[in-house]
Design a protein around this motif. Structure first.
Motif, PDB file in Angstrom:
ATOM      1  N   ASN A  61       0.821  -1.217   0.000  1.00 50.93           N
ATOM      2  CA  ASN A  61       0.000   0.000   0.000  1.00 50.93           C
ATOM      3  C   ASN A  61       0.850   1.261   0.000  1.00 50.93           C
ATOM      4  O   ASN A  61       0.497   2.272   0.590  1.00 50.93           O
ATOM      5  CB  ASN A  61      -0.995   0.001   1.170  1.00 50.93           C
ATOM      6  CG  ASN A  61      -1.887  -1.210   1.140  1.00 50.93           C
ATOM      7  OD1 ASN A  61      -2.465  -1.530   0.106  1.00 50.93           O
ATOM      8  ND2 ASN A  61      -1.979  -1.927   2.249  1.00 50.93           N
ATOM      9  N   PHE A  62       1.976   1.200  -0.707  1.00 48.02           N
ATOM     10  CA  PHE A  62       2.862   2.352  -0.825  1.00 48.02           C
ATOM     11  C   PHE A  62       2.191   3.430  -1.670  1.00 48.02           C
ATOM     12  O   PHE A  62       1.295   3.149  -2.466  1.00 48.02           O
ATOM     13  CB  PHE A  62       4.198   1.932  -1.461  1.00 48.02           C
ATOM     14  CG  PHE A  62       4.041   1.306  -2.812  1.00 48.02           C
ATOM     15  CD1 PHE A  62       3.980   2.085  -3.964  1.00 48.02           C
ATOM     16  CD2 PHE A  62       3.942  -0.067  -2.945  1.00 48.02           C
ATOM     17  CE1 PHE A  62       3.821   1.507  -5.216  1.00 48.02           C
ATOM     18  CE2 PHE A  62       3.781  -0.650  -4.205  1.00 48.02           C
ATOM     19  CZ  PHE A  62       3.722   0.142  -5.333  1.00 48.02           C
ATOM     20  N   GLU A  78       5.046  -3.341  -7.440  1.00 51.19           N
ATOM     21  CA  GLU A  78       3.728  -3.978  -7.499  1.00 51.19           C
ATOM     22  C   GLU A  78       3.094  -3.951  -6.114  1.00 51.19           C
ATOM     23  O   GLU A  78       3.684  -4.418  -5.151  1.00 51.19           O
ATOM     24  CB  GLU A  78       3.859  -5.429  -7.971  1.00 51.19           C
ATOM     25  CG  GLU A  78       4.453  -5.594  -9.358  1.00 51.19           C
ATOM     26  CD  GLU A  78       3.511  -5.168 -10.467  1.00 51.19           C
ATOM     27  OE1 GLU A  78       2.291  -5.021 -10.215  1.00 51.19           O
ATOM     28  OE2 GLU A  78       3.995  -4.999 -11.599  1.00 51.19           O
ATOM     29  N   ASN A  79       1.880  -3.414  -6.030  1.00 52.39           N
ATOM     30  CA  ASN A  79       1.207  -3.328  -4.748  1.00 52.39           C
ATOM     31  C   ASN A  79       0.604  -4.671  -4.363  1.00 52.39           C
ATOM     32  O   ASN A  79       0.013  -5.351  -5.189  1.00 52.39           O
ATOM     33  CB  ASN A  79       0.131  -2.245  -4.769  1.00 52.39           C
ATOM     34  CG  ASN A  79       0.221  -1.369  -3.544  1.00 52.39           C
ATOM     35  OD1 ASN A  79       0.581  -1.825  -2.471  1.00 52.39           O
ATOM     36  ND2 ASN A  79      -0.100  -0.104  -3.712  1.00 52.39           N
ATOM     37  N   GLY A  80       0.790  -5.039  -3.129  1.00 53.74           N
ATOM     38  CA  GLY A  80       0.314  -6.303  -2.591  1.00 53.74           C
ATOM     39  C   GLY A  80       1.331  -6.812  -1.592  1.00 53.74           C
ATOM     40  O   GLY A  80       2.309  -6.137  -1.272  1.00 53.74           O
ATOM     41  N   THR A  81       1.113  -8.018  -1.099  1.00 52.70           N
ATOM     42  CA  THR A  81       1.986  -8.625  -0.104  1.00 52.70           C
ATOM     43  C   THR A  81       2.524  -9.941  -0.652  1.00 52.70           C
ATOM     44  O   THR A  81       1.753 -10.779  -1.127  1.00 52.70           O
ATOM     45  CB  THR A  81       1.214  -8.886   1.209  1.00 52.70           C
ATOM     46  OG1 THR A  81       0.707  -7.637   1.692  1.00 52.70           O
ATOM     47  CG2 THR A  81       2.099  -9.523   2.259  1.00 52.70           C
ATOM     48  N   ARG A 144      -2.770  -9.739  -3.845  1.00 52.56           N
ATOM     49  CA  ARG A 144      -3.228  -8.359  -4.069  1.00 52.56           C
ATOM     50  C   ARG A 144      -4.076  -7.822  -2.916  1.00 52.56           C
ATOM     51  O   ARG A 144      -4.056  -6.630  -2.643  1.00 52.56           O
ATOM     52  CB  ARG A 144      -4.011  -8.268  -5.375  1.00 52.56           C
ATOM     53  CG  ARG A 144      -3.209  -8.632  -6.605  1.00 52.56           C
ATOM     54  CD  ARG A 144      -2.214  -7.572  -6.954  1.00 52.56           C
ATOM     55  NE  ARG A 144      -1.532  -7.946  -8.203  1.00 52.56           N
ATOM     56  CZ  ARG A 144      -0.618  -7.250  -8.771  1.00 52.56           C
ATOM     57  NH1 ARG A 144      -0.230  -6.114  -8.246  1.00 52.56           N
ATOM     58  NH2 ARG A 144      -0.041  -7.656  -9.870  1.00 52.56           N
ATOM     59  N   ASN A 145      -4.849  -8.684  -2.258  1.00 57.74           N
ATOM     60  CA  ASN A 145      -5.737  -8.239  -1.176  1.00 57.74           C
ATOM     61  C   ASN A 145      -5.471  -9.063   0.076  1.00 57.74           C
ATOM     62  O   ASN A 145      -6.343  -9.765   0.570  1.00 57.74           O
ATOM     63  CB  ASN A 145      -7.210  -8.383  -1.594  1.00 57.74           C
ATOM     64  CG  ASN A 145      -7.539  -7.513  -2.776  1.00 57.74           C
ATOM     65  OD1 ASN A 145      -7.245  -6.323  -2.767  1.00 57.74           O
ATOM     66  ND2 ASN A 145      -8.137  -8.085  -3.798  1.00 57.74           N
ATOM     67  N   ASN A 157      -6.487 -15.065 -11.213  1.00 53.32           N
ATOM     68  CA  ASN A 157      -7.151 -13.927 -11.851  1.00 53.32           C
ATOM     69  C   ASN A 157      -6.693 -12.577 -11.322  1.00 53.32           C
ATOM     70  O   ASN A 157      -6.883 -11.562 -11.984  1.00 53.32           O
ATOM     71  CB  ASN A 157      -8.664 -14.042 -11.709  1.00 53.32           C
ATOM     72  CG  ASN A 157      -9.207 -15.206 -12.502  1.00 53.32           C
ATOM     73  OD1 ASN A 157      -8.740 -15.491 -13.601  1.00 53.32           O
ATOM     74  ND2 ASN A 157     -10.174 -15.901 -11.931  1.00 53.32           N
ATOM     75  N   LYS A 158      -6.110 -12.547 -10.100  1.00 54.64           N
ATOM     76  CA  LYS A 158      -5.711 -11.248  -9.569  1.00 54.64           C
ATOM     77  C   LYS A 158      -4.315 -11.215  -8.959  1.00 54.64           C
ATOM     78  O   LYS A 158      -3.718 -10.160  -8.846  1.00 54.64           O
ATOM     79  CB  LYS A 158      -6.735 -10.728  -8.557  1.00 54.64           C
ATOM     80  CG  LYS A 158      -6.901 -11.581  -7.341  1.00 54.64           C
ATOM     81  CD  LYS A 158      -7.936 -10.994  -6.400  1.00 54.64           C
ATOM     82  CE  LYS A 158      -8.132 -11.916  -5.210  1.00 54.64           C
ATOM     83  NZ  LYS A 158      -9.100 -11.411  -4.281  1.00 54.64           N
ATOM     84  N   ASP A 159      -3.787 -12.361  -8.570  1.00 51.45           N
ATOM     85  CA  ASP A 159      -2.474 -12.391  -7.928  1.00 51.45           C
ATOM     86  C   ASP A 159      -1.372 -12.603  -8.964  1.00 51.45           C
ATOM     87  O   ASP A 159      -1.627 -13.088 -10.067  1.00 51.45           O
ATOM     88  CB  ASP A 159      -2.422 -13.499  -6.870  1.00 51.45           C
ATOM     89  CG  ASP A 159      -3.415 -13.260  -5.740  1.00 51.45           C
ATOM     90  OD1 ASP A 159      -3.703 -12.080  -5.437  1.00 51.45           O
ATOM     91  OD2 ASP A 159      -3.899 -14.245  -5.160  1.00 51.45           O
ATOM     92  N   LEU A 160      -0.139 -12.244  -8.599  1.00 55.08           N
ATOM     93  CA  LEU A 160       1.026 -12.358  -9.485  1.00 55.08           C
ATOM     94  C   LEU A 160       1.854 -13.554  -9.042  1.00 55.08           C
ATOM     95  O   LEU A 160       2.332 -13.595  -7.907  1.00 55.08           O
ATOM     96  CB  LEU A 160       1.839 -11.066  -9.424  1.00 55.08           C
ATOM     97  CG  LEU A 160       3.081 -10.947 -10.280  1.00 55.08           C
ATOM     98  CD1 LEU A 160       2.732 -11.042 -11.758  1.00 55.08           C
ATOM     99  CD2 LEU A 160       3.786  -9.634  -9.981  1.00 55.08           C
ATOM    100  N   LYS A 161       2.018 -14.552  -9.920  1.00 54.65           N
ATOM    101  CA  LYS A 161       2.734 -15.785  -9.603  1.00 54.65           C
ATOM    102  C   LYS A 161       4.235 -15.551  -9.537  1.00 54.65           C
ATOM    103  O   LYS A 161       4.792 -14.793 -10.308  1.00 54.65           O
ATOM    104  CB  LYS A 161       2.407 -16.840 -10.677  1.00 54.65           C
ATOM    105  CG  LYS A 161       3.045 -18.191 -10.446  1.00 54.65           C
ATOM    106  CD  LYS A 161       2.373 -18.918  -9.308  1.00 54.65           C
ATOM    107  CE  LYS A 161       2.984 -20.299  -9.115  1.00 54.65           C
ATOM    108  NZ  LYS A 161       3.662 -20.482  -7.856  1.00 54.65           N
TER     109      LYS A 161
END
Length: 182
Positions: A61-62, A78-81, A144-145, A157-161
């Motif tokens: 959340n930068f 990339e935003n996320g954890t 992402r969330n 569908n939303k996360d980055l592998k």
């Protein structure tokens, strides 16, 4: 440690002092929580374009202005954890551990709480060199969330592998015929 090695370390507020000192060896931007102003982005970009050096750290959340600083250098934050089920500080899958064999500098195994991913740009800038410093395992992903109260699961569908880059060394070379002022 820097002060022990006779470096002067200080805080710089670009709102009150709108210039980076000429003797600044490296600017450290440590996880800002609010957006940098356009003036601050301009001052920092000018410093970097003149050959200045920076260490830019970001938590999930930068503020979007950090990407304004790094995008011209060929990377995107990339935003996320980052979640890494196979290499983490147990029981926290959201604290990835980068093993010694995975990094570029033979650092000891290191853990990274609140890590984000860094992706290279699609088109390379011929005057910028990128070197991956730290990578997660193949089973990692960027959630992402992320909600720490719910066990994370990968959503294609939303996360980055993964594997994911957690750090880059970015080196600029002056265009042919140009000289850097720093």
């Amino acid at each position: 440690a820097l002060q022990f090695d006779l470096y002067a370390v200080g805080t710089l507020n670009l709102t009150t002092t709108p210039v980076i000192p000429t003797d600044c060896a490296a600017l450290i931007i440590a996880s800002p929580q609010t957006d940098l102003s356009s003036t601050e982005v301009g001052i920092i970009s000018g410093y970097l374009n003149a050959g200045g050096q920076a260490l830019i750290l970001a938590d999930p959340n930068f503020p979007p202005s950090l990407n304004q600083l790094v995008n011209p250098w060929g990377v995107t934050l990339e935003n996320g954890t980052v979640i890494d089920p196979s290499s983490n500080l147990a029981p926290r899958v959201d604290i990835p551990i980068v093993a010694q064999a995975q990094d570029s500098f033979n650092l000891p195994s290191t853990y990274f709480p609140d890590a984000i991913a860094i992706t290279p740009a699609q088109s390379a800038n011929a005057n910028v060199g990128l070197r991956q410093l730290l990578m997660t395992s193949n089973s990692s992903w960027l959630e992402r969330n992320f909600d720490p109260s719910v066990a994370p699961t990968f959503d294609a569908n939303k996360d980055l592998k993964g594997p994911l880059n957690l750090g880059y060394l970015i080196a600029a070379t002056a265009p042919e015929g140009a000289t850097q002022t720093r």
